[in-house]
Design a protein around this motif. Sequence first.
Motif, PDB file in Angstrom:
ATOM      1  N   PRO A 325      35.381  14.177  -1.152  1.00  0.00           N
ATOM      2  CA  PRO A 325      36.554  13.750  -0.389  1.00  0.00           C
ATOM      3  C   PRO A 325      36.907  14.805   0.661  1.00  0.00           C
ATOM      4  O   PRO A 325      36.646  15.995   0.457  1.00  0.00           O
ATOM      5  N   ASP A 326      37.512  14.339   1.775  1.00  0.00           N
ATOM      6  CA  ASP A 326      37.770  15.243   2.897  1.00  0.00           C
ATOM      7  C   ASP A 326      38.676  16.417   2.566  1.00  0.00           C
ATOM      8  O   ASP A 326      38.566  17.484   3.148  1.00  0.00           O
ATOM      9  N   ASN A 327      39.606  16.191   1.617  1.00  0.00           N
ATOM     10  CA  ASN A 327      40.605  17.241   1.386  1.00  0.00           C
ATOM     11  C   ASN A 327      40.152  18.342   0.424  1.00  0.00           C
ATOM     12  O   ASN A 327      40.916  19.213   0.064  1.00  0.00           O
ATOM     13  N   THR A 328      38.879  18.280  -0.027  1.00  0.00           N
ATOM     14  CA  THR A 328      38.407  19.305  -0.964  1.00  0.00           C
ATOM     15  C   THR A 328      38.226  20.630  -0.225  1.00  0.00           C
ATOM     16  O   THR A 328      37.736  20.647   0.898  1.00  0.00           O
ATOM     17  N   SER A 329      38.631  21.718  -0.872  1.00  0.00           N
ATOM     18  CA  SER A 329      38.515  22.988  -0.149  1.00  0.00           C
ATOM     19  C   SER A 329      37.084  23.504  -0.220  1.00  0.00           C
ATOM     20  O   SER A 329      36.374  23.282  -1.196  1.00  0.00           O
ATOM     21  N   THR A 330      36.649  24.152   0.853  1.00  0.00           N
ATOM     22  CA  THR A 330      35.271  24.616   0.970  1.00  0.00           C
ATOM     23  C   THR A 330      35.245  26.103   1.323  1.00  0.00           C
ATOM     24  O   THR A 330      36.289  26.699   1.572  1.00  0.00           O
ATOM     25  N   ILE A 331      34.043  26.643   1.354  1.00  0.00           N
ATOM     26  CA  ILE A 331      33.901  28.053   1.713  1.00  0.00           C
ATOM     27  C   ILE A 331      34.111  28.192   3.218  1.00  0.00           C
ATOM     28  O   ILE A 331      33.661  27.341   3.993  1.00  0.00           O
ATOM     29  N   GLN A 332      34.778  29.247   3.613  1.00  0.00           N
ATOM     30  CA  GLN A 332      35.024  29.483   5.037  1.00  0.00           C
ATOM     31  C   GLN A 332      33.691  29.488   5.793  1.00  0.00           C
ATOM     32  O   GLN A 332      32.713  30.090   5.340  1.00  0.00           O
ATOM     33  N   HIS A 333      33.652  28.783   6.937  1.00  0.00           N
ATOM     34  CA  HIS A 333      32.407  28.744   7.708  1.00  0.00           C
ATOM     35  C   HIS A 333      32.077  30.125   8.249  1.00  0.00           C
ATOM     36  O   HIS A 333      32.963  30.881   8.648  1.00  0.00           O
ATOM     37  N   LEU A 334      30.785  30.450   8.245  1.00  0.00           N
ATOM     38  CA  LEU A 334      30.364  31.793   8.667  1.00  0.00           C
ATOM     39  C   LEU A 334      30.802  32.117  10.094  1.00  0.00           C
ATOM     40  O   LEU A 334      31.122  33.258  10.398  1.00  0.00           O
ATOM     41  N   ASP A 335      30.811  31.092  10.975  1.00  0.00           N
ATOM     42  CA  ASP A 335      31.215  31.349  12.363  1.00  0.00           C
ATOM     43  C   ASP A 335      32.662  31.839  12.422  1.00  0.00           C
ATOM     44  O   ASP A 335      32.990  32.737  13.195  1.00  0.00           O
ATOM     45  N   THR A 336      33.517  31.227  11.575  1.00  0.00           N
ATOM     46  CA  THR A 336      34.923  31.648  11.543  1.00  0.00           C
ATOM     47  C   THR A 336      35.014  33.085  11.075  1.00  0.00           C
ATOM     48  O   THR A 336      35.761  33.906  11.620  1.00  0.00           O
ATOM     49  N   LEU A 337      34.213  33.387  10.039  1.00  0.00           N
ATOM     50  CA  LEU A 337      34.221  34.738   9.493  1.00  0.00           C
ATOM     51  C   LEU A 337      33.773  35.740  10.551  1.00  0.00           C
ATOM     52  O   LEU A 337      34.359  36.808  10.713  1.00  0.00           O
ATOM     53  N   LYS A 338      32.729  35.353  11.293  1.00  0.00           N
ATOM     54  CA  LYS A 338      32.205  36.257  12.320  1.00  0.00           C
ATOM     55  C   LYS A 338      33.262  36.523  13.386  1.00  0.00           C
ATOM     56  O   LYS A 338      33.429  37.645  13.838  1.00  0.00           O
ATOM     57  N   ASN A 339      33.974  35.453  13.781  1.00  0.00           N
ATOM     58  CA  ASN A 339      35.021  35.646  14.781  1.00  0.00           C
ATOM     59  C   ASN A 339      36.079  36.597  14.276  1.00  0.00           C
ATOM     60  O   ASN A 339      36.529  37.486  14.990  1.00  0.00           O
ATOM     61  N   GLU A 340      36.450  36.404  13.010  1.00  0.00           N
ATOM     62  CA  GLU A 340      37.460  37.284  12.429  1.00  0.00           C
ATOM     63  C   GLU A 340      36.977  38.725  12.438  1.00  0.00           C
ATOM     64  O   GLU A 340      37.709  39.639  12.782  1.00  0.00           O
ATOM     65  N   ALA A 341      35.709  38.881  12.043  1.00  0.00           N
ATOM     66  CA  ALA A 341      35.137  40.226  11.992  1.00  0.00           C
ATOM     67  C   ALA A 341      35.137  40.849  13.376  1.00  0.00           C
ATOM     68  O   ALA A 341      35.463  42.016  13.556  1.00  0.00           O
ATOM     69  N   ASN A 342      34.798  40.015  14.388  1.00  0.00           N
ATOM     70  CA  ASN A 342      34.796  40.520  15.761  1.00  0.00           C
ATOM     71  C   ASN A 342      36.183  40.976  16.190  1.00  0.00           C
ATOM     72  O   ASN A 342      36.340  42.011  16.817  1.00  0.00           O
ATOM     73  N   ASN A 343      37.183  40.182  15.831  1.00  0.00           N
ATOM     74  CA  ASN A 343      38.546  40.559  16.175  1.00  0.00           C
ATOM     75  C   ASN A 343      38.922  41.880  15.533  1.00  0.00           C
ATOM     76  O   ASN A 343      39.516  42.740  16.165  1.00  0.00           O
TER      77      ASN A 343
END
Lengths: 394, 102
Positions: A325-343
């Motif tokens: 189902p759409d509302n199930t929580s998932t692992i943070q996408h690596l691209d998001t993590l990379k952006n965070e790391a870059n910031n």
Amino acid sequence: MKICVLCNKNKAILKRPKTSQQICKECFYYVFETEIHHTIVDNKLFKPGDRIAIAASGGKDSTVLAYVIKLLNNRYNYGLNLFLLSVDEGITGYRDDSLETVKRNQQQYDLPLEIVSYRQLYGWSMDEIVKEVGLKNNCTFCGVFRRQALDRGAMLLNVDHIITGHNADDIAETVLMNILRGDIARLQRCTEIVTTGDERIKRSKPFKYTYEKEIVMYAYFKKLDYFSTECVYSPNAYRGYARTFLKDLESIRPSTIIDIIHSGEAFQIKQDVKLPTQGTCKRCGYMSSNELCKACILLEGLNRGLPKLGIGKTNRMRKIHGDMPDNTSTIQHLDTLKNEANNNKCKDLLKWSTKTTPTAVTQEMHGGRYASRSAINVLLQTDSEICSMWYQPY
Amino acid sequence: MSLKVKLSFSGGMELLFNNNKSAEVKIPASINPPNPTNMQDLIFWIRDNLLKERPGLFISENTVRPGILVLINETDWELEGELDYEIKDGDDIVFISTLHGG
């Protein structure tokens, strides 16, 4: 009294399993450290300026690894920036205690420490997972989650490379297990000293040729502080059998361990054997040979109350229970993590720029230390800002 | 006649001994008369007098289980004759398990 065969002077205190030589304490330290140095140099594991995360569990191997790598980095001027990276699986009475050891190591070796937890990455601690799945398949969850956790932690630290304390005994044991299971793809990979995990993060094993006996003896004589308690959620039984078998072989002929590693390396696979191709998980971006990576399927199972989803035949379970189902929580996408790391990287650099000169900052940016183009672009835009910060009297 | 011996257990071995990391013990100078007490005798003596649980994790085929390192007076027992080593008064003997994760 037996005399050391290397210096012919001091009392021998150790019989080397690899060579059967009897050697004294000082010569043991010297050969132990120097062999690891040669492994590093011969395999070109590092280059100056590398940011290296030492995967630290608080156990004997990673404790000795942190100690020796720090020592060699100083002795031979590798020019490495070293970090300790630990995974908190959330196992009360086991990992909480071993993390205390890692925290002491951080003080003793004066290295920065990053801890990533299953709770924070996946929303589940191992204690909670065991409550859900019981004691049968819990090691599967733990193993799959740990691998990703280390890569994700490494991204947060902006490191290029993770080193682990896997020793010769561990690798020989893995060769045996992969032969017994007929896992050809892993058999090929498991003896490699360097593997590449996600995109740019390398993994390597500087202890590939180092015997467990010598690691434990080194820790003992150097009085290194390490943690040794079996995981409370029963050890991996299959690995246990392989380990006992290997230790029995070793007691008959100690060179068996190196011989098995050698056999693993020499294994040739027929050209027409199909090996899985590596792609990326469409849900979290982690490398995977299937559409979804194992961690995502396991997590989906946990979140939907279907813990068997990733254990048995996923396809059959999908037919019965349908898609996620759409509302199930998932692992943070690596691209998001990379952006965070870059910031974070930008923020770090800004902080750092107040302590150093603008020229150094510019060199740092152009020196290729930061692999990500977008991070460099962001920094170039803020170049003038950095300079003005530098001249501001604080 | 008895011998005073210091025993230490580490690397996870202590769990088999009620979490005791060391013990000062007195053992007979000849457990198997007329022979002087050797490591073989000592290992059985430890099993019978000190071990609290799971003897299979300590002994296998009459010696310590493979993967357990033994030091006699800070020296690898492989250089001291292993099971045949004759125990002396004041000996310091260390057992370290290597079987735990790293």
